[in-house]
Design an enzyme around this catalytic site. Structure first.
Site, PDB file in Angstrom:
ATOM      1  N   ASP A   1      70.942  61.177  43.320  1.00  0.00           N
ATOM      2  CA  ASP A   1      69.778  62.044  43.517  1.00  0.00           C
ATOM      3  C   ASP A   1      69.351  61.965  44.980  1.00  0.00           C
ATOM      4  OD1 ASP A   1      67.345  63.361  43.530  1.00  0.00           O
ATOM      5  OD2 ASP A   1      66.645  62.477  41.650  1.00  0.00           O
TER       6      ASP A   1
ATOM      7  N   HIS B   1      69.753  65.071  41.049  1.00  0.00           N
ATOM      8  CA  HIS B   1      68.399  65.397  40.628  1.00  0.00           C
ATOM      9  C   HIS B   1      68.382  66.471  39.534  1.00  0.00           C
ATOM     10  CE1 HIS B   1      64.058  65.305  41.399  1.00  0.00           C
ATOM     11  NE2 HIS B   1      64.049  66.613  41.217  1.00  0.00           N
TER      12      HIS B   1
ATOM     13  N   CYS C   1      60.200  64.757  37.809  1.00  0.00           N
ATOM     14  CA  CYS C   1      59.982  64.907  39.248  1.00  0.00           C
ATOM     15  C   CYS C   1      58.476  64.789  39.559  1.00  0.00           C
ATOM     16  CB  CYS C   1      60.565  66.237  39.723  1.00  0.00           C
ATOM     17  SG  CYS C   1      60.606  66.426  41.523  1.00  0.00           S
TER      18      CYS C   1
END
Length: 464
Positions: A313, A342, A158
């Site tokens: 996601d 995610h 991320c």
């Protein structure tokens, strides 16, 4: 037409059954709440091998974790996991059968992870430059020195992946291969909700940081939850009640809820920079990003790149990641796109079966390639030296200059703990030999090497 009395009795019967079921559910719920309170997370044993400010660099111990890997199957090039500044990193080590860390260890990799921990109010002015070119840089150098490798592998998750890209652009020689997991890299009509919410015409991140200093975790958590309010506030709790009889489900639910509840504040200045430069300005993709006075030149990213993206996601959709591979210099780029979200990328049972073995193998192949190339280069250099260096005469006497060289003090790199990076910095400051160091003091040397004082004091103890 049904008999009214029979219909009334049927209603009463159903009501009694529902009351009984509710009572049984309540009994089970008490037991499950006790189960939820006892769950453990982040259980893979690790040692803290470096600390700076709040940061801790963890080194995982496969033997203590019960993972037995034969010496010949262990990878020499370690993997440094760079986690996001938001939430705690144990989502990558949630439980033994859903632990990214364990999958990499089981594949023979030497695994390190940066745990940023929570910034204090004194940290609100930390910048992206601090995180990327100081904290990550120092962790990379620590891993390089401990492993004896000039370049290491990095796996960023991320926001941690976005910062890893910045680091790789600034220090490409230190990155052997770069894995990017659910990493936001392109923000130009990618379809992501965060891109829309964070757009310049709708949102001014500076107003948040001017109000709070650091960005509160509660503010971030509510924002993420509101991206899918039905699932986050209703559906998941319905699923929980429907699965009360399933103890494993309840434990998994409890671990995820614990992670979601333990949010981490984000340093204010870094948050503002990230939103303005990455989301609103798309400067990383456009190759216009600067950290301080340094250009984060993505043309320097020539190492192998692997992107792991989730088809579903909603935080970082595939379209916010995949286009980046087309604008960097690397000619070795891969994408694994999988039907998950995610967080599911880290904790879904199917990703641990289907995705993470592929990722571990990808890193292994790139590490072996690097080792083979290094061996070939070393062999070629040896041959060249053999051809160019004349054999000394058997009866030749040692010249005064040779005698002086023989008696010269060893190079600083001979001291345990001083690797190539520290040696280069020391030599640039005029500390070329052990004697040079011995004539100085730890404070001066620490400043020259840009190293922690405690580590430099260890060097001086080694000299004595």
């Amino acid at each position: 037409m049904a008999d009214p009395l029979s219909a009334a009795l049927d209603v009463q019967r159903r009501a009694l059954e529902e009351m009984q079921e509710a009572g049984e559910t309540a009994d089970v719920l008490d037991e499950r709440l006790e189960t939820m309170a006892d769950v453990e997370v982040g259980g893979t044993p690790a040692d803290v091998v470096y600390e700076e400010n709040k940061l801790q660099l963890l080194h995982y111990d496969p033997e203590a974790a019960g993972i037995d890997i034969p010496e010949e199957e262990r990878e020499d090039v370690p993997i440094l996991v760079v986690y996001a500044l938001i939430n705690k990193p144990y989502i990558l080590d949630l439980q033994p059968d859903r632990s990214v860390v364990r999958r990499l260890l089981e594949a023979g990799h030497d695994v390190y992870l940066i745990d940023w921990n929570e910034p204090s109010r004194l940290d609100q002015h930390l910048t992206l430059e601090d995180y990327v070119d100081r904290y990550i840089e120092n962790c990379v150098d620590t891993v390089r020195e401990r492993s004896g490798q000039d370049a290491i592998n990095i796996l960023g998750y991320c926001m941690g992946g976005t910062m890893s890209v910045m680091y790789a652009a600034l220090h490409p020689a230190k990155v052997n291969a770069l894995g990017l997991m659910a990493t936001g890299l392109y923000f130009e009509n990618s379809g992501g909700v965060l891109e829309q919410w964070g757009a310049e015409e709708y949102y001014d991140p500076a107003k948040v940081t001017e109000t709070f200093g650091n960005v509160p975790s509660e503010f971030l958590d509510e924002g993420f939850a509101l991206m899918d309010p039905i699932d986050n506030y209703v559906t998941k709790y319905v699923r929980f009640v429907e699965n009360l009889d399933n103890e494993d489900f309840v434990k998994n639910f409890a671990r995820m809820e614990q992670w979601l509840e333990e949010g981490v504040d984000v340093a204010g200045t870094t948050y503002t920079q990230f939103l303005e430069d990455i989301y609103q300005g798309n400067k990383l993709y456009e190759n216009e990003l600067y950290l301080g006075d340094q250009h984060v030149d993505i043309d320097n990213i020539d190492m192998p790149i692997l992107q792991i993206v989730g088809e579903y996601d909603h935080l970082v959709p595939p379209a916010a990641s995949k286009p980046f591979n087309d604008v960097i210099a690397s000619d070795d780029t891969d994408i694994i796109e999988y039907s998950t979200g995610h967080v599911g990328m880290a904790v879904s049972s199917s990703t641990h079966e289907d995705v993470w073995p592929q990722v571990a193998e990808w890193f292994s192949e790139r590490s072996q390639l690097d080792e083979a190339e290094s061996a070939d280069e070393e062999s070629e250099e040896t041959e060249e030296r053999t051809e160019e260096t004349p054999e000394p005469a058997e009866d030749a006497e040692e010249t005064p200059e040779q005698a002086k060289d023989t008696e010269a003090s060893p190079d600083v790199e001979t001291i345990d703990g001083i690797g190539p990076t520290y040696a280069e910095r020391l030599e640039a400051a005029g500390f070329e030999t052990v004697d040079d160091l011995a004539e100085s003091d730890p404070e001066t040397v620490a400043e020259a090497a840009e190293a922690p004082l405690g580590r430099v004091e260890d060097w001086f103890e080694a000299i004595e």
